[in-house]
Design a protein around this motif. Structure first.
Motif, PDB file in Angstrom:
ATOM      1  N   TYR A 133       0.962  -1.219   0.178  1.00 53.00           N
ATOM      2  CA  TYR A 133      -0.084   0.047  -0.027  1.00 53.00           C
ATOM      3  C   TYR A 133       0.960   1.444   0.084  1.00 53.00           C
ATOM      4  O   TYR A 133       0.228   2.420  -0.060  1.00 53.00           O
ATOM      5  N   GLY A 134       2.099   1.051  -0.003  1.00 54.23           N
ATOM      6  CA  GLY A 134       3.069   2.328  -0.140  1.00 54.23           C
ATOM      7  C   GLY A 134       3.202   3.042   1.222  1.00 54.23           C
ATOM      8  O   GLY A 134       3.208   2.442   2.387  1.00 54.23           O
ATOM      9  N   VAL A 135       3.660   4.168   1.406  1.00 56.44           N
ATOM     10  CA  VAL A 135       4.126   5.127   2.494  1.00 56.44           C
ATOM     11  C   VAL A 135       2.981   5.587   3.268  1.00 56.44           C
ATOM     12  O   VAL A 135       2.081   6.213   2.894  1.00 56.44           O
ATOM     13  N   HIS A 136       2.937   5.331   4.623  1.00 55.55           N
ATOM     14  CA  HIS A 136       1.889   5.909   5.486  1.00 55.55           C
ATOM     15  C   HIS A 136       2.630   7.041   6.518  1.00 55.55           C
ATOM     16  O   HIS A 136       3.859   6.743   6.889  1.00 55.55           O
ATOM     17  N   THR A 137       1.540   7.582   6.921  1.00 58.06           N
ATOM     18  CA  THR A 137       1.942   8.485   7.957  1.00 58.06           C
ATOM     19  C   THR A 137       1.385   8.153   9.370  1.00 58.06           C
ATOM     20  O   THR A 137       0.891   7.231   9.446  1.00 58.06           O
ATOM     21  N   PRO A 138       1.802   8.660  10.399  1.00 61.29           N
ATOM     22  CA  PRO A 138       1.555   8.412  11.869  1.00 61.29           C
ATOM     23  C   PRO A 138       0.092   8.727  12.009  1.00 61.29           C
ATOM     24  O   PRO A 138      -0.479   8.351  12.894  1.00 61.29           O
ATOM     25  N   ALA A 139      -0.653   9.545  11.029  1.00 58.97           N
ATOM     26  CA  ALA A 139      -2.079   9.485  11.233  1.00 58.97           C
ATOM     27  C   ALA A 139      -2.687   8.281  11.351  1.00 58.97           C
ATOM     28  O   ALA A 139      -3.950   8.525  11.927  1.00 58.97           O
ATOM     29  N   MET A 140      -2.290   7.224  10.842  1.00 58.96           N
ATOM     30  CA  MET A 140      -2.898   5.905  11.033  1.00 58.96           C
ATOM     31  C   MET A 140      -2.756   5.260  12.498  1.00 58.96           C
ATOM     32  O   MET A 140      -3.649   4.369  12.597  1.00 58.96           O
ATOM     33  N   ILE A 141      -1.951   5.845  13.431  1.00 58.28           N
ATOM     34  CA  ILE A 141      -1.432   5.044  14.413  1.00 58.28           C
ATOM     35  C   ILE A 141      -1.404   6.006  15.656  1.00 58.28           C
ATOM     36  O   ILE A 141      -0.415   6.042  16.444  1.00 58.28           O
ATOM     37  N   PRO A 142      -2.451   7.050  15.920  1.00 57.54           N
ATOM     38  CA  PRO A 142      -2.231   8.044  16.982  1.00 57.54           C
ATOM     39  C   PRO A 142      -2.191   7.341  18.344  1.00 57.54           C
ATOM     40  O   PRO A 142      -1.547   7.640  19.130  1.00 57.54           O
ATOM     41  N   ALA A 143      -2.910   6.304  18.333  1.00 54.98           N
ATOM     42  CA  ALA A 143      -2.753   5.290  20.000  1.00 54.98           C
ATOM     43  C   ALA A 143      -1.393   5.022  20.154  1.00 54.98           C
ATOM     44  O   ALA A 143      -1.283   4.837  21.270  1.00 54.98           O
ATOM     45  N   ALA A 144      -0.656   4.611  19.242  1.00 56.46           N
ATOM     46  CA  ALA A 144       0.866   4.088  19.358  1.00 56.46           C
ATOM     47  C   ALA A 144       1.465   5.201  20.396  1.00 56.46           C
ATOM     48  O   ALA A 144       2.366   4.697  21.061  1.00 56.46           O
ATOM     49  N   PHE A 145       1.179   6.555  20.167  1.00 59.94           N
ATOM     50  CA  PHE A 145       1.907   7.497  20.781  1.00 59.94           C
ATOM     51  C   PHE A 145       1.447   7.797  22.081  1.00 59.94           C
ATOM     52  O   PHE A 145       2.325   8.553  23.031  1.00 59.94           O
ATOM     53  N   GLU A 146       0.448   7.147  22.526  1.00 60.02           N
ATOM     54  CA  GLU A 146      -0.351   7.190  23.939  1.00 60.02           C
ATOM     55  C   GLU A 146       0.354   5.956  24.736  1.00 60.02           C
ATOM     56  O   GLU A 146       0.135   5.789  26.003  1.00 60.02           O
ATOM     57  N   ASP A 147       0.967   4.973  23.938  1.00 53.88           N
ATOM     58  CA  ASP A 147       1.309   3.628  24.626  1.00 53.88           C
ATOM     59  C   ASP A 147       2.752   3.899  24.779  1.00 53.88           C
ATOM     60  O   ASP A 147       3.587   4.216  24.009  1.00 53.88           O
ATOM     61  N   ALA A 148       3.149   3.941  26.229  1.00 48.62           N
ATOM     62  CA  ALA A 148       4.491   4.059  26.584  1.00 48.62           C
ATOM     63  C   ALA A 148       5.647   3.345  25.831  1.00 48.62           C
ATOM     64  O   ALA A 148       6.354   3.679  25.271  1.00 48.62           O
ATOM     65  N   GLU A 149       5.246   2.014  25.872  1.00 48.93           N
ATOM     66  CA  GLU A 149       6.358   0.981  25.316  1.00 48.93           C
ATOM     67  C   GLU A 149       6.578   1.170  23.853  1.00 48.93           C
ATOM     68  O   GLU A 149       7.552   1.462  23.011  1.00 48.93           O
ATOM     69  N   LEU A 150       5.291   1.400  23.100  1.00 42.78           N
ATOM     70  CA  LEU A 150       5.371   1.653  21.680  1.00 42.78           C
ATOM     71  C   LEU A 150       5.847   2.915  21.449  1.00 42.78           C
ATOM     72  O   LEU A 150       6.541   2.874  20.240  1.00 42.78           O
ATOM     73  N   ALA A 151       5.703   3.840  21.980  1.00 44.35           N
ATOM     74  CA  ALA A 151       6.210   5.333  21.774  1.00 44.35           C
ATOM     75  C   ALA A 151       7.588   5.394  21.715  1.00 44.35           C
ATOM     76  O   ALA A 151       8.281   5.905  20.865  1.00 44.35           O
ATOM     77  N   ILE A 152       8.274   4.580  22.999  1.00 45.95           N
ATOM     78  CA  ILE A 152       9.602   4.491  23.084  1.00 45.95           C
ATOM     79  C   ILE A 152      10.251   3.829  21.993  1.00 45.95           C
ATOM     80  O   ILE A 152      11.294   4.228  21.528  1.00 45.95           O
ATOM     81  N   ALA A 153       9.768   2.782  21.416  1.00 45.72           N
ATOM     82  CA  ALA A 153      10.162   1.931  20.591  1.00 45.72           C
ATOM     83  C   ALA A 153      10.168   2.452  19.100  1.00 45.72           C
ATOM     84  O   ALA A 153      11.138   2.299  18.567  1.00 45.72           O
ATOM     85  N   LEU A 154       9.175   3.329  18.796  1.00 43.44           N
ATOM     86  CA  LEU A 154       9.215   3.985  17.338  1.00 43.44           C
ATOM     87  C   LEU A 154      10.228   5.064  17.659  1.00 43.44           C
ATOM     88  O   LEU A 154      10.905   5.497  16.689  1.00 43.44           O
ATOM     89  N   ASP A 155      10.405   5.631  18.570  1.00 43.05           N
ATOM     90  CA  ASP A 155      11.325   6.847  18.850  1.00 43.05           C
ATOM     91  C   ASP A 155      12.721   6.204  18.614  1.00 43.05           C
ATOM     92  O   ASP A 155      13.429   6.877  17.886  1.00 43.05           O
ATOM     93  N   GLN A 156      13.041   5.145  19.163  1.00 43.20           N
ATOM     94  CA  GLN A 156      14.417   4.580  19.079  1.00 43.20           C
ATOM     95  C   GLN A 156      14.608   4.044  17.610  1.00 43.20           C
ATOM     96  O   GLN A 156      15.670   4.243  17.020  1.00 43.20           O
ATOM     97  N   ARG A 157      13.684   3.525  16.840  1.00 47.51           N
ATOM     98  CA  ARG A 157      13.871   3.125  15.462  1.00 47.51           C
ATOM     99  C   ARG A 157      14.030   4.175  14.478  1.00 47.51           C
ATOM    100  O   ARG A 157      14.784   4.115  13.720  1.00 47.51           O
ATOM    101  N   ILE A 158      13.336   5.297  14.909  1.00 47.68           N
ATOM    102  CA  ILE A 158      13.490   6.294  13.850  1.00 47.68           C
ATOM    103  C   ILE A 158      14.738   7.119  14.051  1.00 47.68           C
ATOM    104  O   ILE A 158      15.391   7.739  13.020  1.00 47.68           O
TER     105      ILE A 158
END
Length: 599
Positions: free
Chosen positions: A388-413
């Motif tokens: 489906y190509g490139v996506h933006t964070p608008a698809m996953i706002p809940a992930a940035f409210e989840d501490a574990e996922l937010a930290i993991a995404l920050d680390q990967r970026i």
């Protein structure tokens, strides 16, 4: 009824004597083997041995007649209860047993008389000082030749200490150690029993889940003693509503629960309103008055859930809505399930992105509104789905409210950005600073600054290549000194700090005064509405503030030349938006750096 023991008394053709109580089998053997003098001496030795054995044993022996009336009891039993010998005889002994235990004792004896089976029961026995202690009573029958019961030989054992220890263990298994309320398991068991009892009736049961707002902030600012004090105070207040058939519990952390029987919705709303008032009343903690508000989620049986687990899920959804709204009360509605499904779907997508290593930074250039030169970039999270190509964070706002996922995404970026920076530096590109968005939850990690600087060093890049973009949520619920220390540590290493979305929430001048901010970002909502005089005035105020404080201002979402021109006239330093370039992949950055945009 029994009679005082007399060793010369004959009962139904058989004599009950101390010899029987002390070891009659030995007497029979001795009669066959020794003379009367020797026998008498042996009996004295045997009885003496018995007396010492009894004296050293914690068990108190007694004899009862066939009907259960006491005939004899060791003197220690009299000393323990404070009763006289006469007061113990027959069924008078029952008066020393706790009134609540007497029916059990009577029933046990009734069954023993009918069946002839040994007795074994526990009871509370009054002591000489008027207190009660738990005792274990055991007895076995002595039978006549025809099988009938002649008498009962029994013992009393003090088990109060063991009983209390067992009770303490059972209590701990069902209760929260800090507050004394029912724990999660016991509360849910109680809820299940209540629902089972209400099945098929007109009774409604309301389950309330309660979360204390600002509890973490109070813990951080005033210490765990204050936090524990608030939890205890909340428990005491909930117990008022947990009386009777209702039940209050602490499910963990600062989450409490209460279920109550309700006659109608109006009564329920009145009760919940009263509960809110009680919970928000000032509370004295360590000599200081604190007001702690609460979020409450409510679900009803049987309308919202037919069992305890289903009802809990509905109340939890309502609680989530209440917390998202900033506190207050929310009653479950069916549409909350759909919202929760969306929420869970967003979390699932984020986990999939991380598991399949699809995170990819895109870079939006920042343009100097005076020269048109690109002076830096903002790294924006994207992920590339091969279908489906490139996506933006608008698809996953809940992930940035989840501490574990937010930290993991920050680390990967960060890993991807660091690799791109190293590549550009090797190619000799002057790319300025790369701004990276940092989740607020990162600043709650005790080692965040050290960890970030270690990662920068391991990646072989300069800290001065990075700018950290934060939002106002960083300041909420965290100690000022801790955040200030993190900022100062990172700025001393060469990084800059940018405050994103300034003016859209609660970020204020006090934050600019307290914290070393290098960049203010003007939200795109103001830029889009620059024709409105109020928005234009706000933008002007922000740019003037930046000039006076030596803070760089950056306008986001610039889409037209008219917007760029107006921002330049107001003194805004930098801009980013589709007028200049959308976010681009890393391999397109060199071409963009070679451009000079007309401004």
């Amino acid at each position: 009824m029994g009679r005082p023991y007399d060793q010369d008394e004959w009962l139904e053709g058989e004599q009950i004597s101390p010899l029987a109580f002390a070891g009659e089998r030995n007497a029979i053997v001795l009669t066959d083997r020794f003379s009367s003098g020797t026998i008498q001496q042996a009996l004295q030795i045997s009885e003496e041995r018995y007396r010492y054995t009894v004296a050293l044993s914690p068990l108190i022996p007694w004899i009862a007649d066939a009907g259960g009336g006491v005939m004899d009891i060791d003197v220690r039993g009299l000393e323990r209860t404070g009763l006289s010998y006469e007061q113990c005889m027959g069924w008078n002994f029952l008066s020393a047993i706790h009134a609540s235990d007497r029916p059990l004792v009577k029933a046990a004896w009734e069954e023993a008389r009918l069946t002839g089976q040994p007795l074994d029961y526990e009871m509370r026995l009054r002591q000489h000082d008027g207190s009660f202690r738990w005792q274990r009573c055991r007895a076995a029958p002595r039978r006549r030749a025809d099988g009938g019961i002649l008498c009962w030989y029994g013992t009393i054992e003090d088990i109060d200490d063991r009983k209390m220890a067992d009770e303490a263990v059972r209590w701990s298994a069902d209760h929260d150690d800090l507050t004394g309320l029912w724990n999660r398991r016991a509360f849910m068991d109680g809820l299940r029993k209540a629902l089972a009892g209400a099945e098929g009736s007109d009774v409604e049961i309301a389950l309330l889940l309660i979360d204390l707002d600002g509890f973490k902030s109070l813990n951080d600012r005033h210490g765990h003693d204050a936090g524990d004090g608030l939890l205890k105070a909340t428990a005491r207040r909930l117990e008022k509503f947990g009386a009777g058939d209702a039940l209050a519990g602490r499910l963990g952390g600062d989450e409490f629960a209460l279920f109550i029987y309700t006659a109608d919705r109006q009564q329920l709303e009145a009760t919940v309103g009263e509960l809110r008032e009680v919970l928000t009343a000032p509370c004295s903690l360590n000599g200081q008055a604190h007001i702690c508000r609460a979020s409450i989620g409510v679900a009803l049986y049987p309308a919202h859930g037919k069992d305890a687990d289903g009802l809990y899920k509905c109340a939890d959804l309502a609680l989530y809505e209440a917390k998202e709204a900033g506190g207050g009360v929310r009653y479950f509605k069916s549409e909350m399930r759909a919202d929760q499904q969306v929420h869970m779907s967003e979390l699932s997508i984020a986990r999939h992105v991380l598991d399949h290593d699809q995170v990819q930074p895109f870079y939006q250039p920042k343009v100097d509104l005076r020269s048109g030169a690109v002076v830096g970039f903002e790294a924006l999270l994207r992920w590339n789905d091969h279908i489906y190509g490139v996506h933006t964070p608008a698809m996953i706002p809940a992930a940035f409210e989840d501490a574990e996922l937010a930290i993991a995404l920050d680390q990967r970026i960060f890993e991807r950005v660091a690799a791109d920076i190293a590549s550009w530096r090797k190619a000799g590109l002057a790319f300025g600073r790369i701004a990276i968005n940092i989740a607020a939850v990162q600043f709650g990690q005790p080692d965040f600054a050290d960890r970030l600087l270690d990662q920068v060093a391991c990646a072989g890049i300069e800290p001065s290549s990075l700018e950290l973009e934060i939002t106002e949520s960083v300041f909420f619920g965290r100690a000022v000194r801790k955040i200030l220390g993190i900022f100062e540590r990172l700025r001393a290493a060469g990084m800059t700090i940018a405050l994103d979305d300034f003016g859209t929430g609660y970020a204020s001048l006090i934050h600019l005064k307290q914290f070393p901010i290098d960049v203010l970002k003007i939200d795109c909502s103001f830029v889009r509405a620059l024709k409105d005089s109020t928005n234009a005035a706000i933008v002007q105020t922000v740019t003037d503030l930046g000039k006076r404080l030596g803070i760089t201002t950056v306008a986001e979402g610039v889409e037209t030349e008219a917007q760029a021109a107006q921002l330049r006239r107001k003194g805004c330093n930098l801009a980013q938006g589709y007028l200049f370039s959308p976010a681009i992949s890393a391999d397109q950055v060199p071409a963009v750096l070679a451009k000079r945009y007309p401004v």
